[in-house]
Scaffold this active site. Structure first.
Site, mmCIF file in Angstrom:
data_model
loop_
_atom_site.group_PDB
_atom_site.id
_atom_site.type_symbol
_atom_site.label_atom_id
_atom_site.label_comp_id
_atom_site.label_asym_id
_atom_site.label_seq_id
_atom_site.Cartn_x
_atom_site.Cartn_y
_atom_site.Cartn_z
ATOM 1 N N ASP A 159 -6.692 -0.498 4.819
ATOM 2 C CA ASP A 159 -6.507 -1.521 3.793
ATOM 3 C C ASP A 159 -6.712 -2.926 4.340
ATOM 4 O OD1 ASP A 159 -4.253 -1.335 5.297
ATOM 5 O OD2 ASP A 159 -3.132 -0.304 3.728
ATOM 6 N N ASP A 186 -1.037 -0.477 6.197
ATOM 7 C CA ASP A 186 -1.056 0.030 7.570
ATOM 8 C C ASP A 186 -2.092 -0.695 8.416
ATOM 9 O OD1 ASP A 186 -3.424 1.144 6.752
ATOM 10 O OD2 ASP A 186 -2.566 3.109 6.378
ATOM 11 N N ASP A 234 0.888 -1.139 0.000
ATOM 12 C CA ASP A 234 0.000 0.000 0.000
ATOM 13 C C ASP A 234 0.940 1.206 0.000
ATOM 14 O OD1 ASP A 234 -2.586 1.235 0.308
ATOM 15 O OD2 ASP A 234 -1.950 1.776 2.326
HETATM 16 P P1 ADP Z 1 -3.367 4.809 -0.349
HETATM 17 O O1 ADP Z 1 -3.048 4.232 0.984
HETATM 18 O O2 ADP Z 1 -2.843 3.986 -1.465
HETATM 19 O O3 ADP Z 1 -2.936 6.222 -0.468
HETATM 20 P P2 ADP Z 1 -6.171 4.898 0.488
HETATM 21 O O4 ADP Z 1 -7.201 3.959 -0.021
HETATM 22 O O5 ADP Z 1 -5.693 4.748 1.873
HETATM 23 O O6 ADP Z 1 -4.961 4.830 -0.556
HETATM 24 O O7 ADP Z 1 -6.735 6.371 0.320
HETATM 25 C C1 ADP Z 1 -7.142 6.864 -0.925
HETATM 26 C C2 ADP Z 1 -7.549 8.293 -0.839
HETATM 27 O O8 ADP Z 1 -8.794 8.435 -0.131
HETATM 28 C C3 ADP Z 1 -6.589 9.191 -0.108
HETATM 29 O O9 ADP Z 1 -5.544 9.615 -0.926
HETATM 30 C C4 ADP Z 1 -7.500 10.353 0.294
HETATM 31 O O10 ADP Z 1 -7.622 11.252 -0.760
HETATM 32 C C5 ADP Z 1 -8.836 9.708 0.521
HETATM 33 N N1 ADP Z 1 -9.080 9.464 1.947
HETATM 34 C C6 ADP Z 1 -9.188 8.275 2.565
HETATM 35 N N2 ADP Z 1 -9.431 8.439 3.880
HETATM 36 C C7 ADP Z 1 -9.455 9.741 4.119
HETATM 37 C C8 ADP Z 1 -9.638 10.553 5.294
HETATM 38 N N3 ADP Z 1 -9.847 10.011 6.500
HETATM 39 N N4 ADP Z 1 -9.572 11.872 5.162
HETATM 40 C C9 ADP Z 1 -9.380 12.419 3.960
HETATM 41 N N5 ADP Z 1 -9.200 11.737 2.841
HETATM 42 C C10 ADP Z 1 -9.241 10.418 2.881
HETATM 43 MG MG MG Z 2 -3.800 3.355 2.728
#
Ligand code: ADP
Ligand code: MG
Length: 690
Positions: A591, A587, A390
């Protein structure tokens, strides 16, 4: 009978447990006779007096057995001059002397082994010890009969040397095993015994486990922290190495969490106890470790099954050998041959080979702050072919810098902060920290909180529905992004920053941009993985722009950007369909689905929260290098298990061949058995130098 563990070495007992009285009428389970011996000799858990008594017994037995052995060599020579009447008389005297010397050995060393076969708790505890005892005592009684009737079949040296070797072998095996697996003891030692509680201005010493939540405890420099709690006065460098694997002491001050069992190296502290002893991290670690220890790997199941069949098979072979040689050469040869077969076929080396190496591997990993939640997982880790990462908090630092904020007013930022407090996403935690520093913190009431994995979050803050998330979420709600905010978004994207929009049901209220940094150790970790010839990939919800940077900086080919959690799962499934064992590193918060879909989910930065993670492997720290490290360890453990099993098997096959054909004396068979166990132990301990 499952889940029983040996009273001495703490290793789960495979197969039947042995029950021994350890004094005061207390009966405990032991995994083998050796453990019982260790328990008696070292007095580690028993009394010192017993220890001395046993060593004395063994030493005396050994001394007598050596005398028997030496005098017996005279007997071999004596057969050369059968006609000399004087020599014959002398030989007769020697025979009686040997008989007298051998008898106490049989009592001192033979009886305990025999006892092991008939325990008061399960009447016939039929095992390899039974066979050894039967063998040794038959040799002894045959010899006594020969001496009394003037026959020449005298095997006192065989009977006594077998007992000495077997006893010594068991002792050796177990003492190394105990040494190899003393990690549990180290953990147990961590649990604090005493605490100094502040009551009415006075320090009163109490048992650590009796402190109550809310008590104030005092800790001086060099002392162990007696409970999980929060520092309310003072600061100090705390050595948390046993819990986190981090060698460098960490500076902690008022308001910081401290953990029972860690060491206050240099300060005076007052700590408010925050949890009852059952919930202390160290105690939860111990519980987890016990669970892990009781797990079994497929390979252990195989060796267990083989060992279980070993006994009846060898018993039949031995009986067969007896019958054959009885017909061919008579009782004497039959007895000696069948005894050799029994001794050589003791499956000790075979049955400890796998569990010992696995157990050392699990402990070594634990020491590094890598919690592998079972022997089966350690085994599976060794065949991983693809590692997916991730991005946020895994390849990049968990804490992101807030670079720019643009919002309609301060109220919007405060509401955003209140909402993010409910999320565990690295972005959320970073933003919350930022707000606290800038005094934009807010405790507004949040209702109806929702997470859209891969998009963002939603909640009603002070009666207003607020969203925080990426562009996809904005589009999902169906809003237009104002020009000025769009400009900031473009800027952010071009400098590989993460844009997060703040909006309600009607309009976009603002934007926050986060600067992200690739972890310093990432290039080293990726290089190490590449050396292991693994396919490496990154699955991220971020924009393709950052993917390009990752490709360039880390040389990772397989990068998929703009993925939703379900897309990540699809990628993993695709890889699995190709027959590859896939590990997913993340983390463990946002995920979790991907981690559980992968064959092995590795969660990073769990801190002391390792027990609640859904992952198969939890890393206490955020250090990416632990990923190649754990894969390396798993491979090493597997290699060692295979060499153990291979050699134990080869040794048995060759040995049995020699024994069946009457070409192996029982003494040599016993010696070979000791050596093979010693080899397996020595080989397994190599796991420690990985
Ligand atoms: P990665 O870990 O690959 O960056 P994630 O699935 O964890 O992907 O997150 C994807 C996107 O979703 C983040 O880049 C963000 O834009 C948005 N996002 C997720 N959770 C939050 C949060 N709690 N607050 C703001 N944005 C969020
Ligand atoms: Mg993530």
């Amino acid at each position: 009978m499952a889940n029983k563990e040996c009273y001495q070495c703490g290793i789960p007992i495979t197969g039947k447990s042995l029950k021994f009285d350890i004094g005061n009428g207390k009966v405990e389970d032991f995994c083998c006779f050796g453990c019982y011996l260790i328990n008696k000799t070292t007095g580690l858990r028993g009394e010192e007096g017993n220890a001395v008594a046993f060593l004395g017994k063994f030493g005396f037995g050994y001394f007598l057995a050596m005398l028997v052995f030496m005098l017996s060599t005279y007997l071999y020579g004596a057969h050369m001059t059968p006609d000399d009447p004087q020599a014959k008389a002398f030989t007769n005297i020697i025979k009686y002397i040997i008989l007298i010397l051998a008898t106490p050995v049989m009592i001192l060393l033979g009886i305990p082994i025999l006892k092991n076969s008939f325990s008061r708790h399960n009447w016939l505890n039929f095992n390899t010890d039974t066979l050894i005892a039967i063998g040794a005592f038959s040799a002894y009684f045959l010899s006594v009969y020969s001496v009394l009737t003037g026959k020449s079949a005298i095997y006192f040296e065989t009977a006594t040397m077998i007992l000495v070797l077997v006893t010594f072998g068991r002792y050796l095996e177990t003492s190394s095993r105990v040494k190899a697996s003393n990690f549990m003891k180290e953990l147990l030692k961590l649990v604090p015994q005493k605490a100094r509680v502040l009551i009415d201005g006075k320090e009163i010493e109490v048992l650590a486990e009796t402190v109550n939540v809310g008590d104030i405890v005092v800790v001086k420099p060099g002392e162990k922290i007696p409970a999980d709690g929060v520092i309310i006065e003072g600061k100090a460098h705390i050595d948390e190495s046993m819990l986190t694997g981090e060698i460098k002491p960490v500076l902690k001050k008022e308001g910081n969490q401290v953990y029972a069992g860690t060491i206050n190296t240099d300060g005076s502290l007052k700590i408010e106890v925050a949890k009852p002893s059952k919930e202390w991290t160290v105690n939860r670690f111990i519980e987890l470790m016990k669970e892990i220890r009781n797990s079994k790997a497929p390979i252990t199941r195989i060796t267990d099954t083989v060992s279980a069949y070993f006994l009846p098979v060898m018993l039949s072979l031995s009986a067969g050998a007896f019958a054959y040689w009885y017909v061919e050469e008579g009782f004497e040869k039959a007895l000696i041959t069948s005894m050799s077969v029994l001794l050589i076929s003791c499956p000790c080396a075979f049955s400890i080979g796998a569990p010992l190496a696995l157990w050392i591997g699990l402990s070594e990993a634990f020491r590094e702050g890598i919690i592998i939640k079972g022997a089966d997982i350690l085994e599976k880790l060794s065949s991983v072919k693809t590692v997916f990462f991730d991005k946020t908090g895994t390849i990049t630092e968990r804490f992101l810098q807030v670079h720019k904020i643009k919002a309609k007013d301060e109220e919007v930022i405060k509401k955003a902060c209140a909402l993010e407090k409910h999320s565990e996403h690295p972005l959320a935690v970073s933003f919350e920290n930022y707000c606290r520093m800038k005094n934009l913190d807010c405790d507004c009431k949040v209702e109806d909180f929702k997470v859209y994995f891969g998009y963002g979050i939603e909640g009603v803050v002070d009666c207003e529905r607020i969203y925080l998330g990426n562009k996809k979420l904005v589009e999902k709600i169906g809003l237009e992004i104002p020009k000025e905010i769009e400009k900031l978004e473009k800027e952010a994207e071009n400098s590989a920053e993460i844009p997060v929009f703040i909006f309600n049901d009607n309009e976009v209220l603002g934007i926050i941009t986060f600067a992200q940094k690739i972890k310093d150790e990432a290039p080293i970790a990726i290089k190490a993985l590449r050396k292991l010839k693994l396919k490496i990939g990154v699955l991220t919800g971020d924009t393709p722009y950052f993917a390009k940077i990752l490709r360039k900086k880390l040389g990772i080919e397989h990068i998929k950007a703009g993925l939703l959690p379900e897309d990540k799962i699809k990628e993993i499934e695709k890889e699995k369909k190709e027959g590859k064992v896939v590990a997913m590193v993340g983390d463990g918060i946002n995920d979790a689905p991907a981690l559980s879909k992968a064959d092995i989910g590795i969660a990073m930065g769990c801190g002391t929260d390792i027990t609640k993670e859904s992952a198969d492997v939890s890393l206490v720290s955020d250090d990416l290098r632990k990923v190649p490290l754990v894969l390396l360890l798993a491979k090493k453990v597997k290699r060692i298990i295979y060499t153990n099993i291979f050699w134990a098997f080869i040794y048995n096959i060759i040995g049995i061949g020699f024994a069946l054909t009457g070409n192996l004396s029982p003494i040599l068979a016993a010696l070979a058995m000791v050596l093979s166990s010693a080899f397996v132990i020595g080989n397994s301990i190599r796991v420690k130098n990985w």
